[in-house]
Write an enzyme that holds these catalytic residues in place. Structure first.
Site, PDB file in Angstrom:
ATOM      1  N   CYS A   1       1.951 -14.956  -1.555  1.00 49.89           N
ATOM      2  CA  CYS A   1       2.015 -14.690  -0.096  1.00 49.89           C
ATOM      3  C   CYS A   1       0.623 -14.477   0.497  1.00 49.89           C
ATOM      4  CB  CYS A   1       2.908 -13.498   0.227  1.00 49.89           C
ATOM      5  SG  CYS A   1       4.594 -13.696  -0.322  1.00 49.89           S
TER       6      CYS A   1
ATOM      7  N   HIS B   1      -1.957 -10.112   2.983  1.00 50.26           N
ATOM      8  CA  HIS B   1      -0.651 -10.664   2.621  1.00 50.26           C
ATOM      9  C   HIS B   1      -0.049 -11.287   3.885  1.00 50.26           C
ATOM     10  CE1 HIS B   1       3.656 -10.386   1.495  1.00 50.26           C
ATOM     11  NE2 HIS B   1       3.270 -10.231   0.250  1.00 50.26           N
TER      12      HIS B   1
ATOM     13  N   ASP C   1      -2.091  -1.504   5.582  1.00 47.98           N
ATOM     14  CA  ASP C   1      -1.049  -1.989   4.688  1.00 47.98           C
ATOM     15  C   ASP C   1      -1.324  -1.335   3.330  1.00 47.98           C
ATOM     16  OD1 ASP C   1       0.407  -3.311   2.782  1.00 47.98           O
ATOM     17  OD2 ASP C   1      -0.028  -5.323   3.521  1.00 47.98           O
TER      18      ASP C   1
ATOM     19  N   LYS D   1       7.878  -0.883  -4.850  1.00 58.39           N
ATOM     20  CA  LYS D   1       6.623  -1.046  -5.595  1.00 58.39           C
ATOM     21  C   LYS D   1       6.170   0.275  -6.213  1.00 58.39           C
ATOM     22  CE  LYS D   1       4.911  -4.804  -2.671  1.00 58.39           C
ATOM     23  NZ  LYS D   1       4.988  -6.009  -3.494  1.00 58.39           N
TER      24      LYS D   1
ATOM     25  N   GLN E   1       0.048  -1.794  -1.817  1.00 63.05           N
ATOM     26  CA  GLN E   1      -0.510  -1.841  -3.177  1.00 63.05           C
ATOM     27  C   GLN E   1      -1.348  -0.604  -3.506  1.00 63.05           C
ATOM     28  OE1 GLN E   1       0.374  -3.943  -5.383  1.00 63.05           O
ATOM     29  NE2 GLN E   1       1.214  -5.653  -4.216  1.00 63.05           N
TER      30      GLN E   1
HETATM   31  N1  PMP Z   1       1.497  -6.229   1.693  1.00 58.44           N
HETATM   32  C1  PMP Z   1       1.063  -6.311   0.440  1.00 58.44           C
HETATM   33  C2  PMP Z   1      -0.387  -6.069   0.147  1.00 58.44           C
HETATM   34  C3  PMP Z   1       1.963  -6.645  -0.579  1.00 58.44           C
HETATM   35  O1  PMP Z   1       1.519  -6.758  -1.841  1.00 58.44           O
HETATM   36  C4  PMP Z   1       3.318  -6.851  -0.268  1.00 58.44           C
HETATM   37  C5  PMP Z   1       4.320  -7.218  -1.346  1.00 58.44           C
HETATM   38  N2  PMP Z   1       3.919  -8.261  -2.180  1.00 58.44           N
HETATM   39  C6  PMP Z   1       3.723  -6.726   1.060  1.00 58.44           C
HETATM   40  C7  PMP Z   1       2.797  -6.411   2.009  1.00 58.44           C
HETATM   41  C8  PMP Z   1       5.147  -6.941   1.467  1.00 58.44           C
HETATM   42  O2  PMP Z   1       5.952  -5.939   0.937  1.00 58.44           O
HETATM   43  P1  PMP Z   1       7.541  -6.038   1.083  1.00 58.44           P
HETATM   44  O3  PMP Z   1       7.927  -7.369   0.530  1.00 58.44           O
HETATM   45  O4  PMP Z   1       8.029  -4.897   0.266  1.00 58.44           O
HETATM   46  O5  PMP Z   1       7.865  -5.909   2.523  1.00 58.44           O
END
Ligand code: PMP
Length: 440
Positions: free
Chosen positions: A387, A144, A221, A247, A224
């Site tokens: 993203c 991401h 990270d 999430k 997910q």
């Molecule tokens: N890493 C991953 C794998 C994600 O799916 C996301 C959210 N789409 C993020 C980071 C970023 O999370 P946040 O917007 O809650 O900071």
């Protein structure tokens, strides 16, 4: 609630009773007030966008409302009843998270603004203190932007070099190339536990082990993965782990950075301000002990308490049962989608993926897809690059459509999605295009 026909299940080559046995009681949907909402002038909501952000059960909404009505004040400050109460609830939330992810000590759990905030903290604090020109940061192609851009910024500041672990043809990490990319120059390996586009479940413990053997520090990270599968940070042996409350049925505005005590102790604080200090003089300061050292200013008090209520809810349902439920939905969706002509499913087969399926159609842009699914079927999916522009570039596309599942989704909703996809496909097929009424 289960009106899905066994014919549908059987036509996908599935054992209907097995699949139904894996599913959670659909009555739990009644815990989520949002499912009373209507979409596009009267359609029931089919929410397949939990990978972006989940919905909340009433228990979480009530916990938030209760704090504001009965217990709210700033934490760790006034010596008065309300401050003591909210401090206690805030610290209970830290303990709740600690137990949920298997951390050893509560002060290894830091509340941040989200996964992005957690990763930026490590990139700034650990990165600036430990990386120098010639050092290498190993990321993966499936990250991401939250786990790419902060390292690009750090690399620019420090002169460190970025490297990227490639993918196999089916959207898994190419682990055969890992040892070749790791060297004594590798100071940090940062990767996602589960891809937010491909759904790929990565072998975290194995990757941590191999990165440690090369002398690197590891950040996972887990945005997910923590909401969907049992997490044990000690079994992973990761040095840092980042995830978000929104999430996992919790409020937005709160996330977690787990870090091993020895590393956090050695790091300089990231943000400066109130609460993170022991002493301040006009010419300098000494930082507070963990966890305050990394929680400058007023922290996300109520979001953290809401996240704690979300963890209670997840524990009540059982994280393993949630994972099994999502697996059943995902497998069903995947197998149905495979039967649709011209639809390209991104990522690996169901046994290697978590609860989401992203896809692309050559003739239909993802945004048009999502728009029709919403307007005609009340189905919420995510469309775009999610993203992950570099990942989409690798896949040779600029956008995709993603359906993601959580504990409140049902087989009937998967059927509706499949019907929706077939409808969009017919509308946009070369002969259907002429007949389609243009949106104003
Ligand atoms: N890493 C991953 C794998 C994600 O799916 C996301 C959210 N789409 C993020 C980071 C970023 O999370 P946040 O917007 O809650 O900071």
């Amino acid at each position: 609630m289960s009106s899905t026909t066994d014919t549908n299940l059987e036509s996908a080559g599935l054992e209907a009773t097995d699949r139904k046995g894996a599913l959670l009681d659909p009555a739990l949907r009644n815990d989520f007030p949002i499912f009373g909402t209507e979409i596009a002038g009267g359609l029931p909501l089919v929410f397949l966008d939990s990978a972006a952000s989940t919905q909340r059960p009433a228990a979480v909404i009530d916990a938030i409302s209760h704090v504001y009505q009965h217990d709210y004040a700033n934490v760790h400050r006034g010596i008065h009843t309300l401050s003591e109460r909210s401090t206690e609830l805030y610290e209970q939330a830290r303990e709740k998270v600690r137990a949920f992810i298997g951390a050893e000590r509560a002060h290894e759990v830091l509340f941040t603004q989200g996964t992005t905030g957690s990763i930026n903290c490590i990139a700034r604090s650990w990165g600036d203190a430990n990386l120098h020109a010639g050092d290498e940061i190993l990321l993966t192609v499936m990250e991401h932007h939250s786990n790419l851009v902060p390292w690009q910024q750090t690399a620019k500041r420090t002169g460190a070099r970025l490297r990227h672990l490639p993918l196999t043809g089916d959207g898994q990490l190419d682990l055969e190339t890992l040892d070749g990319l790791l060297s004594e120059r590798t100071r940090l390996v940062a990767f996602t536990a589960v891809s937010n586009v491909l759904g790929t479940i990565n072998p975290v413990a194995e990757m941590v082990h191999r990165a440690h053997a090369a002398g690197a520090v590891v950040l996972v990270d887990a945005a997910q993965s923590v909401p969907h599968m049992r997490t044990d940070v000690r079994q992973w042996n990761a040095d840092f782990v980042a995830f978000s409350g929104h999430k996992m049925l919790g409020p937005s505005g709160v996330g977690v950075l787990y870090g091993k005590e020895s590393l956090l102790d050695a790091m300089p604080p990231f943000l400066g301000g109130g609460s993170m200090i022991d002493q301040v003089r006009l010419d300098g300061f000494t930082p507070a002990e963990l966890p305050a050292k990394f929680e400058a200013g007023t922290p996300p008090i109520v979001p953290a308490i809401g996240m704690s209520a979300a963890i209670d809810y997840l524990n009540r349902i059982g994280i393993d049962s949630i994972g099994t439920h999502e697996q059943a939905l995902t497998r069903y969706a995947y197998e149905q989608m495979q039967a649709i002509d011209g639809l390209r499913i991104l990522g690996p087969t169901p046994e290697h993926r978590a609860g989401l399926v992203s896809f692309a159609f050559e003739q239909v842009h993802a945004h048009e897809f999502a728009q029709v699914l919403n307007d005609r079927f009340g189905i919420a999916v995510r469309a775009g690059h999610h993203c992950t522009q570099p990942l989409h570039a690798q896949l040779g596309i600029t956008a995709s459509t993603r359906a993601s599942f959580y504990l409140y989704n049902t087989l009937e909703e998967v059927d509706q999605l499949i019907e929706g996809i077939r409808t969009v496909q017919a509308m946009f097929a070369p002969q259907g295009r002429k007949r389609r009424k243009r949106r104003p």
